[in-house]
Design an enzyme around this catalytic site. Structure first.
Site, PDB file in Angstrom:
ATOM      1  N   GLY A  30      -8.984  -6.766 -10.911  1.00 17.21           N
ATOM      2  CA  GLY A  30      -8.460  -6.509 -12.208  1.00 17.21           C
ATOM      3  C   GLY A  30      -7.811  -4.765 -11.909  1.00 17.21           C
ATOM      4  O   GLY A  30      -7.506  -4.301 -10.993  1.00 17.21           O
ATOM      5  N   GLY A  72      -9.928  -1.787  -6.700  1.00 14.75           N
ATOM      6  CA  GLY A  72      -9.734  -1.311  -5.031  1.00 14.75           C
ATOM      7  C   GLY A  72      -9.000  -2.740  -4.280  1.00 14.75           C
ATOM      8  O   GLY A  72      -9.096  -2.874  -3.066  1.00 14.75           O
ATOM      9  N   SER A  81      -5.755  -3.410  -3.999  1.00 15.96           N
ATOM     10  CA  SER A  81      -4.322  -2.661  -3.327  1.00 15.96           C
ATOM     11  C   SER A  81      -5.096  -1.744  -1.763  1.00 15.96           C
ATOM     12  O   SER A  81      -4.604  -2.173  -0.753  1.00 15.96           O
ATOM     13  CB  SER A  81      -3.614  -1.596  -3.891  1.00 15.96           C
ATOM     14  OG  SER A  81      -3.069  -1.777  -4.624  1.00 15.96           O
ATOM     15  N   THR A  95       7.085  -3.940  -5.561  1.00 25.40           N
ATOM     16  CA  THR A  95       8.317  -4.806  -6.682  1.00 25.40           C
ATOM     17  C   THR A  95       7.613  -4.028  -8.248  1.00 25.40           C
ATOM     18  O   THR A  95       8.538  -5.035  -8.900  1.00 25.40           O
ATOM     19  CB  THR A  95       7.085  -6.173  -6.838  1.00 25.40           C
ATOM     20  OG1 THR A  95       6.076  -6.037  -7.314  1.00 25.40           O
ATOM     21  CG2 THR A  95       6.834  -7.161  -5.301  1.00 25.40           C
ATOM     22  N   HIS A 153      -0.087   5.582  -3.590  1.00 20.19           N
ATOM     23  CA  HIS A 153      -0.116   5.220  -3.413  1.00 20.19           C
ATOM     24  C   HIS A 153       0.709   4.860  -1.766  1.00 20.19           C
ATOM     25  O   HIS A 153       0.633   4.374  -1.004  1.00 20.19           O
ATOM     26  CB  HIS A 153       0.874   3.503  -4.135  1.00 20.19           C
ATOM     27  CG  HIS A 153      -0.033   2.388  -5.078  1.00 20.19           C
ATOM     28  ND1 HIS A 153      -0.038   1.543  -4.461  1.00 20.19           N
ATOM     29  CD2 HIS A 153      -0.923   2.705  -5.910  1.00 20.19           C
ATOM     30  CE1 HIS A 153      -1.573   0.830  -5.275  1.00 20.19           C
ATOM     31  NE2 HIS A 153      -1.684   1.506  -6.162  1.00 20.19           N
ATOM     32  N   ARG A 154       2.031   6.197  -2.604  1.00 24.06           N
ATOM     33  CA  ARG A 154       2.689   6.153  -1.244  1.00 24.06           C
ATOM     34  C   ARG A 154       2.211   7.294  -0.662  1.00 24.06           C
ATOM     35  O   ARG A 154       1.939   7.292   0.876  1.00 24.06           O
ATOM     36  CB  ARG A 154       3.584   6.684  -2.067  1.00 24.06           C
ATOM     37  CG  ARG A 154       5.452   5.717  -2.770  1.00 24.06           C
ATOM     38  CD  ARG A 154       6.348   6.687  -2.955  1.00 24.06           C
ATOM     39  NE  ARG A 154       6.968   6.050  -3.544  1.00 24.06           N
ATOM     40  CZ  ARG A 154       8.319   6.241  -4.458  1.00 24.06           C
ATOM     41  NH1 ARG A 154       8.162   7.721  -4.766  1.00 24.06           N
ATOM     42  NH2 ARG A 154       8.852   5.195  -4.673  1.00 24.06           N
ATOM     43  N   ARG A 174      -0.506   5.331   2.138  1.00 20.11           N
ATOM     44  CA  ARG A 174      -0.086   3.868   3.003  1.00 20.11           C
ATOM     45  C   ARG A 174       0.456   5.438   4.318  1.00 20.11           C
ATOM     46  O   ARG A 174       0.313   6.095   4.147  1.00 20.11           O
ATOM     47  CB  ARG A 174       1.352   3.756   2.308  1.00 20.11           C
ATOM     48  CG  ARG A 174       1.290   3.000   1.135  1.00 20.11           C
ATOM     49  CD  ARG A 174       2.488   1.819   1.422  1.00 20.11           C
ATOM     50  NE  ARG A 174       3.854   2.496   1.168  1.00 20.11           N
ATOM     51  CZ  ARG A 174       3.828   2.781  -0.383  1.00 20.11           C
ATOM     52  NH1 ARG A 174       3.871   1.991  -1.830  1.00 20.11           N
ATOM     53  NH2 ARG A 174       5.206   2.913  -0.370  1.00 20.11           N
TER      54      ARG A 174
END
Length: 347
Positions: free
Chosen positions: A185, A189, A191, A209, A226-227, A230
């Site tokens: 959901g 966690g 990702s 996407t 997110h970036r 990574r």
């Protein structure tokens, strides 16, 4: 070269004296002592004032022994050294930016014959079991305090397999196979788990996407988070042509995520209120390519079957389409898990 690890923990040990966290509380006192390394019963880390025949490398983090074998010790907070020959043994704190191991592999400083041993372990990971799970994914090992490492006569230290070794884990072959699907959901966690699974790979293509957040400040913050998380050496592709990206892949792929991809496909074909046959065709194409994937894939998708029933026909159509896609991809995957509150439930 003989490597004695008298202690394998970070800081003041694991458990940390006086710490009542869940990680420390479950372990007996002195379970892992603070890190201590001795090579050939002569040379202690950090490497300085060396006996004849030994040479320091990488500002005292690396050591070449008289027999030509080489060792690198990379504690928390230290950058990957620049260039040079490969190391036979890499002792590395993998709880501090595990992507450093990917950088070592990318630079040729560690390869399939290098023995990678986790050190500096502490309550940054919740348990020995969780540590072992991560190390299996990363092609590394942990050893008890007092372990002496040395290769068999005439043999390399250890060969690393890729993809990671197949390990029995409660009847599930964790890390096995080419395709992994992680469901969950919002804010579950999923990702972070996907990124963790590929963290130590030398080459990864991140397939984004979703939209870039232009005009939506809240979404833009998510994209930036997110970036930042990574590894810097990963490549990024922004595309809704998932079938083409998978078909042409030459590196492992992290696809995040299938829910935003499907929403974009609905948009591209005007399928929210119109004909949904093109969406079905795109899903069919993706499943067919997924089955024949040339490279390792870790994909993230939303688990949409546990919430309220959408109030609109288009919302219900999207929920149903994503649920069917998840089911079909799961049937063609070697590893599937549901992520809840950062914990894995293997399916």
């Amino acid at each position: 070269m003989k490597v004695l690890l008298s202690g394998t923990a970070g800081g003041t040990g694991w458990p940390e004296p006086g710490c009542g966290c869940a990680s420390c509380a479950r372990l007996p006192s002195g379970h892992r002592r603070p890190f201590e390394l001795v090579v050939d019963s002569l040379v202690r880390f950090p490497f300085s004032d060396l006996p004849d025949g030994y040479a320091a490398r990488a500002d005292g983090l690396g050591l070449t022994c008289p027999d030509g074998s080489a060792l690198l010790c990379l504690p928390s907070g230290r950058a990957v050294p620049d260039g040079g020959p490969r190391y036979d043994v890499v002792l590395i704190d993998l709880l501090d930016r595990p992507e450093r191991l990917g950088e070592l592999r990318r630079a040729g400083l560690a390869d399939d014959q290098s023995l990678v041993v986790a050190v500096g372990m502490d309550h940054r990971v919740r348990s020995e079991e969780e540590l072992a799970r991560r190390l299996r994914l990363w092609g590394a090992i942990a050893v008890p305090d007092g372990t002496e490492l040395k290769p068999p006569p005439g043999s390399p230290w250890r060969a690393r397999t890729d993809p990671p070794p197949v390990v029995e884990n409660g009847g599930v072959l964790e890390g096995a196979g080419r395709r992994a699907l992680l469901l969950g959901g919002s804010r579950s966690g999923k990702s972070a788990e996907a990124e963790l699974r590929l963290a130590t790979e030398p080459y990864v293509t991140y397939v984004a996407t979703g939209p870039d957040g232009a005009g939506d400040a809240e979404w833009a913050r998510r994209v930036r988070a997110h970036r930042r998380r990574r590894p810097a050496h990963w490549d990024t592709v922004e595309s809704t042509d998932l079938a083409g990206v998978i078909r042409d892949a030459t590196t492992p792929l992290l696809i995040d995520g299938l829910g935003t991809w499907l929403a974009a496909v609905f948009d591209e074909h005007g399928a929210w209120e119109g004909d949904r046959a093109p969406v079905t065709a795109r899903c069919d194409e993706l499943v067919a390519v997924w089955r024949q994937a040339p490279e390792r894939i870790v994909a993230v998708s939303d688990e949409v079957g546990m919430g309220v029933v959408p109030a609109t026909a288009s919302g219900r159509a999207f929920r149903d389409a994503l649920g069917r896609l998840n089911e079909r991809l799961a049937a063609e995957s070697e590893y599937v898990a549901l992520v809840v509150a950062g914990r894995l439930l293997e399916l």
